[in-house]
Design a protein around this motif. Structure first.
Motif, PDB file in Angstrom:
ATOM      1  N   SER A  33      12.300   5.068   0.226  1.00  0.00           N
ATOM      2  CA  SER A  33      10.989   6.017  -0.131  1.00  0.00           C
ATOM      3  C   SER A  33       9.652   5.363  -0.457  1.00  0.00           C
ATOM      4  N   VAL A  34       9.952   4.089  -1.167  1.00  0.00           N
ATOM      5  CA  VAL A  34       8.651   3.403  -1.298  1.00  0.00           C
ATOM      6  C   VAL A  34       8.006   2.928  -0.154  1.00  0.00           C
ATOM      7  N   LEU A  35       8.848   2.510   0.907  1.00  0.00           N
ATOM      8  CA  LEU A  35       8.269   1.979   2.281  1.00  0.00           C
ATOM      9  C   LEU A  35       7.390   3.028   3.043  1.00  0.00           C
ATOM     10  N   ASN A  36       8.289   4.363   2.956  1.00  0.00           N
ATOM     11  CA  ASN A  36       7.824   5.591   3.595  1.00  0.00           C
ATOM     12  C   ASN A  36       6.413   5.799   3.027  1.00  0.00           C
ATOM     13  N   HIS A  37       6.403   5.858   1.576  1.00  0.00           N
ATOM     14  CA  HIS A  37       5.301   6.137   0.760  1.00  0.00           C
ATOM     15  C   HIS A  37       4.114   5.313   1.230  1.00  0.00           C
ATOM     16  N   LEU A  38       4.443   4.012   1.300  1.00  0.00           N
ATOM     17  CA  LEU A  38       3.012   3.001   1.659  1.00  0.00           C
ATOM     18  C   LEU A  38       2.620   3.520   2.994  1.00  0.00           C
ATOM     19  N   VAL A  39       3.549   3.775   3.968  1.00  0.00           N
ATOM     20  CA  VAL A  39       3.013   4.060   5.483  1.00  0.00           C
ATOM     21  C   VAL A  39       2.395   5.555   5.251  1.00  0.00           C
ATOM     22  N   ARG A  40       2.975   6.305   4.499  1.00  0.00           N
ATOM     23  CA  ARG A  40       2.106   7.588   4.485  1.00  0.00           C
ATOM     24  C   ARG A  40       0.742   7.721   3.769  1.00  0.00           C
ATOM     25  N   VAL A  41       0.632   7.041   2.744  1.00  0.00           N
ATOM     26  CA  VAL A  41      -0.543   7.224   1.935  1.00  0.00           C
ATOM     27  C   VAL A  41      -1.466   5.944   2.089  1.00  0.00           C
ATOM     28  N   ASP A  43      -1.458   1.337   2.300  1.00  0.00           N
ATOM     29  CA  ASP A  43      -1.458   0.227   1.280  1.00  0.00           C
ATOM     30  C   ASP A  43      -2.235  -0.021   0.089  1.00  0.00           C
ATOM     31  N   GLY A  44      -2.003  -1.008  -0.786  1.00  0.00           N
ATOM     32  CA  GLY A  44      -3.019  -1.292  -1.891  1.00  0.00           C
ATOM     33  C   GLY A  44      -2.958  -0.549  -3.208  1.00  0.00           C
ATOM     34  N   ARG A  45      -1.555   0.088  -3.405  1.00  0.00           N
ATOM     35  CA  ARG A  45      -1.471   0.919  -4.601  1.00  0.00           C
ATOM     36  C   ARG A  45      -0.878   0.019  -5.598  1.00  0.00           C
ATOM     37  N   MET A  76       3.051  -8.431  -2.938  1.00  0.00           N
ATOM     38  CA  MET A  76       2.665  -8.154  -3.896  1.00  0.00           C
ATOM     39  C   MET A  76       1.258  -8.711  -4.355  1.00  0.00           C
ATOM     40  N   ARG A  77       0.037  -8.504  -4.240  1.00  0.00           N
ATOM     41  CA  ARG A  77      -1.018  -9.368  -4.190  1.00  0.00           C
ATOM     42  C   ARG A  77      -1.938  -9.006  -5.567  1.00  0.00           C
ATOM     43  N   PRO A  78      -2.785  -9.927  -5.763  1.00  0.00           N
ATOM     44  CA  PRO A  78      -3.471  -9.898  -7.009  1.00  0.00           C
ATOM     45  C   PRO A  78      -4.282  -8.629  -6.845  1.00  0.00           C
ATOM     46  N   ASN A  79      -4.598  -7.916  -7.920  1.00  0.00           N
ATOM     47  CA  ASN A  79      -5.730  -6.869  -7.925  1.00  0.00           C
ATOM     48  C   ASN A  79      -6.895  -7.507  -8.427  1.00  0.00           C
ATOM     49  N   PRO A  80      -7.929  -7.449  -7.335  1.00  0.00           N
ATOM     50  CA  PRO A  80      -9.236  -7.943  -7.477  1.00  0.00           C
ATOM     51  C   PRO A  80     -10.190  -7.159  -8.632  1.00  0.00           C
ATOM     52  N   GLU A  81      -9.579  -6.134  -9.110  1.00  0.00           N
ATOM     53  CA  GLU A  81     -10.577  -5.339 -10.092  1.00  0.00           C
ATOM     54  C   GLU A  81      -9.715  -5.402 -11.415  1.00  0.00           C
ATOM     55  N   ASP A  82      -8.541  -6.099 -11.500  1.00  0.00           N
ATOM     56  CA  ASP A  82      -7.703  -6.484 -12.868  1.00  0.00           C
ATOM     57  C   ASP A  82      -6.931  -7.522 -12.535  1.00  0.00           C
ATOM     58  N   LEU A  87      -1.364  -5.410  -6.580  1.00  0.00           N
ATOM     59  CA  LEU A  87      -1.253  -4.433  -5.461  1.00  0.00           C
ATOM     60  C   LEU A  87      -0.153  -4.501  -4.584  1.00  0.00           C
ATOM     61  N   VAL A  88       0.149  -3.371  -3.904  1.00  0.00           N
ATOM     62  CA  VAL A  88       1.475  -3.318  -3.224  1.00  0.00           C
ATOM     63  C   VAL A  88       1.114  -3.113  -1.820  1.00  0.00           C
ATOM     64  N   PHE A  89       1.630  -4.149  -0.956  1.00  0.00           N
ATOM     65  CA  PHE A  89       1.223  -3.947   0.668  1.00  0.00           C
ATOM     66  C   PHE A  89       2.411  -3.872   1.369  1.00  0.00           C
TER      67      PHE A  89
END
Length: 142
Positions: A33-41, A43-45, A76-82, A87-89
């Motif tokens: 479901s997480v993978l599907n969510h990232l494809v649907r909406v 990356d970068g959440r 998982m990448r560092p969030n440049p704003e925080d 962020l999840v990709f």
């Protein structure tokens, strides 16, 4: 309305069991479901945004994300704003795993077609989408 939600709940239970029975590599429905969510909406959440989307505690989502990360299905990448946040990709391997899961479901779906046609499913989609969109907008943030 109770009957509608009762049927949706039963269908969810039955489809979850069928889905997890055909999954390879130990993938669970929450992971798919997480993978599907990232494809649907896209990356970068943040993990918190994903947890909110699924209405689960951040700790539960962190566990799911950790499993996906260990399997190289997400990055998982560092969030440049925080500076403290992530962020999840989805990775190419994650996209392939999602596609593989969908293909693994094909025989299960094929068993449905003689009694529930693609046209019948298509006729239900607008109403179900409308219900999902309403519930999505009406939910309380975690």
């Amino acid at each position: 309305m109770f009957e509608l939600f009762n049927e949706i709940g039963i269908i969810e239970q039955l489809s979850r069991t069928a889905f997890e029975a055909v999954m390879t590599d130990g993938m669970t429905l929450p992971q798919f479901s997480v993978l599907n969510h990232l494809v649907r909406v896209g990356d970068g959440r943040t993990p918190l945004a994903i947890a909110r989307a699924f209405q689960v505690p951040k700790t539960s989502m962190s566990h799911t994300l950790a499993k996906l990360d260990q399997a190289d299905l997400i990055e998982m990448r560092p969030n440049p704003e925080d500076g403290r946040g992530k962020l999840v990709f989805i990775t190419a391997k994650g996209r392939a795993a999602r596609e593989s899961a969908i293909h693994a479901l094909a025989p299960e779906i094929a068993q449905i077609l003689p009694v529930f046609t693609v046209q019948e499913a298509a006729a239900l989609l607008p109403g179900l989408r409308k219900l999902r969109e309403f519930l999505d907008k009406a939910r309380d943030p975690l």
